[in-house]
Motif scaffolding. Sequence first.
Motif, PDB file in Angstrom:
ATOM      1  N   ALA A 192     -24.695 -10.807 -33.261  1.00  0.00           N
ATOM      2  CA  ALA A 192     -24.441 -11.910 -32.464  1.00  0.00           C
ATOM      3  C   ALA A 192     -25.778 -12.736 -32.541  1.00  0.00           C
ATOM      4  CB  ALA A 192     -24.580 -11.547 -30.932  1.00  0.00           C
ATOM      5  N   PHE A 193     -26.798 -12.044 -33.039  1.00  0.00           N
ATOM      6  CA  PHE A 193     -28.243 -12.679 -32.824  1.00  0.00           C
ATOM      7  C   PHE A 193     -28.414 -13.237 -34.203  1.00  0.00           C
ATOM      8  CE2 PHE A 193     -28.647  -8.349 -34.432  1.00  0.00           C
ATOM      9  CZ  PHE A 193     -29.047  -8.446 -35.498  1.00  0.00           C
ATOM     10  N   TYR A 194     -27.358 -13.264 -35.236  1.00  0.00           N
ATOM     11  CA  TYR A 194     -27.539 -13.920 -36.275  1.00  0.00           C
ATOM     12  C   TYR A 194     -27.148 -15.497 -36.057  1.00  0.00           C
ATOM     13  CZ  TYR A 194     -27.352  -9.708 -39.038  1.00  0.00           C
ATOM     14  OH  TYR A 194     -27.631  -8.397 -39.454  1.00  0.00           O
ATOM     15  N   THR A 195     -26.529 -15.694 -34.891  1.00  0.00           N
ATOM     16  CA  THR A 195     -26.447 -17.006 -34.619  1.00  0.00           C
ATOM     17  C   THR A 195     -27.437 -17.898 -33.640  1.00  0.00           C
ATOM     18  OG1 THR A 195     -25.323 -16.503 -32.475  1.00  0.00           O
ATOM     19  CG2 THR A 195     -23.500 -16.646 -34.323  1.00  0.00           C
ATOM     20  N   TYR A 196     -28.429 -16.743 -33.241  1.00  0.00           N
ATOM     21  CA  TYR A 196     -29.565 -17.354 -32.684  1.00  0.00           C
ATOM     22  C   TYR A 196     -30.692 -16.474 -32.836  1.00  0.00           C
ATOM     23  CZ  TYR A 196     -31.834 -19.565 -28.739  1.00  0.00           C
ATOM     24  OH  TYR A 196     -32.681 -20.465 -27.796  1.00  0.00           O
ATOM     25  N   PRO A 197     -31.230 -16.465 -34.161  1.00  0.00           N
ATOM     26  CA  PRO A 197     -32.207 -15.435 -34.576  1.00  0.00           C
ATOM     27  C   PRO A 197     -33.405 -15.420 -33.622  1.00  0.00           C
ATOM     28  CG  PRO A 197     -31.600 -16.808 -36.252  1.00  0.00           C
ATOM     29  CD  PRO A 197     -30.796 -17.363 -35.218  1.00  0.00           C
ATOM     30  N   ALA A 198     -33.607 -16.808 -33.474  1.00  0.00           N
ATOM     31  CA  ALA A 198     -35.059 -16.960 -32.502  1.00  0.00           C
ATOM     32  C   ALA A 198     -34.930 -16.119 -31.151  1.00  0.00           C
ATOM     33  CB  ALA A 198     -35.455 -18.386 -32.262  1.00  0.00           C
ATOM     34  N   ALA A 199     -33.741 -16.425 -30.526  1.00  0.00           N
ATOM     35  CA  ALA A 199     -33.624 -15.675 -29.118  1.00  0.00           C
ATOM     36  C   ALA A 199     -33.549 -14.222 -29.694  1.00  0.00           C
ATOM     37  CB  ALA A 199     -32.329 -16.015 -28.663  1.00  0.00           C
ATOM     38  N   TYR A 200     -32.998 -13.795 -30.434  1.00  0.00           N
ATOM     39  CA  TYR A 200     -32.990 -12.467 -30.836  1.00  0.00           C
ATOM     40  C   TYR A 200     -34.386 -11.814 -31.072  1.00  0.00           C
ATOM     41  CZ  TYR A 200     -32.518  -7.757 -33.122  1.00  0.00           C
ATOM     42  OH  TYR A 200     -32.351  -6.325 -33.352  1.00  0.00           O
ATOM     43  N   LYS A 201     -35.235 -12.607 -31.609  1.00  0.00           N
ATOM     44  CA  LYS A 201     -36.709 -12.179 -32.051  1.00  0.00           C
ATOM     45  C   LYS A 201     -37.420 -12.235 -30.773  1.00  0.00           C
ATOM     46  CE  LYS A 201     -40.360 -13.434 -35.024  1.00  0.00           C
ATOM     47  NZ  LYS A 201     -41.155 -14.689 -35.256  1.00  0.00           N
ATOM     48  N   ARG A 202     -37.127 -12.976 -29.662  1.00  0.00           N
ATOM     49  CA  ARG A 202     -37.607 -13.166 -28.373  1.00  0.00           C
ATOM     50  C   ARG A 202     -37.380 -12.252 -27.441  1.00  0.00           C
ATOM     51  NH1 ARG A 202     -39.496 -12.730 -24.337  1.00  0.00           N
ATOM     52  NH2 ARG A 202     -40.254 -14.364 -22.611  1.00  0.00           N
ATOM     53  N   TYR A 203     -36.143 -11.913 -27.641  1.00  0.00           N
ATOM     54  CA  TYR A 203     -35.546 -11.135 -26.298  1.00  0.00           C
ATOM     55  C   TYR A 203     -34.918  -9.702 -26.717  1.00  0.00           C
ATOM     56  CZ  TYR A 203     -35.611 -15.406 -23.758  1.00  0.00           C
ATOM     57  OH  TYR A 203     -35.811 -16.549 -23.051  1.00  0.00           O
ATOM     58  N   GLY A 204     -34.637  -9.583 -27.914  1.00  0.00           N
ATOM     59  CA  GLY A 204     -34.006  -8.415 -28.513  1.00  0.00           C
ATOM     60  C   GLY A 204     -34.621  -7.075 -28.120  1.00  0.00           C
TER      61      GLY A 204
END
Length: 231
Positions: A192-204
């Motif tokens: 899923a984070f591929y659609t919002y990589p910055a969020a994945y980086k921040r909250y992953g």
Amino acid sequence: MTEAWVTLATNDDYARGALVLAHSLRRVNTTRKLHVMITNQVSVRLRQELEAVFDAVSVVDVMDSNDPENLALISRPDLGCTFTKLNCWRLTQYTKCVFLDADTLVVQNADELFDRPDFSAAADIGWPDTFNSGVFVYAPSLETYHRLVEFAVEHGSFDGGDQGLLNEFYPDWRDLPSAHRLPFIYNMTAGAFYTYPAAYKRYGKDTKIVHFIGAQKPWHGSSAVHQVPLS
Ligand code: UDP
Ligand code: MN
């Protein structure tokens, strides 16, 4: 008052996922019981491995029972696997459960999920007004089970699986009090984070439960389509 994590493996393929899931729950020191539902398609070897790590292994077989619900289910073989999941509502030896798909992995202790009300789930990333049925909090109840089976036989499932069925059974989920809406970190659909990589980086790093949705599962070998959060 006993609470349990519940999963399902109808065959050896998903049993491998369930095994890893159980080990992941042990690794984060959950205080709750671990329960896996299997069918007799699971081999003796895998069943023994499951018995070694789960507190309880129960055999479910929709085609091999005499109760009226199961007879009704036989008339809808298209929904076989879906119906098998519904068996989790019959586990009334527990007061509350969290159902986890066999393709989930617990990366941080998530026992606080048991404080959530019946019924709680996280939004589906494909259609966030619906919930994803890979992780849900529920209270086992024969009454609910019977209602679900009746509903399933009558209405079927708009996606052919348990997710479509459960969303129609709990149609007001989107508008329930917020306690019923699990944060995404409890059902982080890997990829899923591929659609919002910055969020994945921040909250992953906050992720507690990863869910490897899709036909390609991590235990099939090469796993380029999935990425586990860094901790
Ligand atoms: N499942 C199973 N046998 C099957 C298909 C599914 O035991 O042949 C169970 C298993 O627990 C699995 C869940 O049903 O995790 C839902 O299927 P899946 O996770 O493959 O669906 P997805 O999350 O990819 O939509
Ligand atoms: Mn899944």
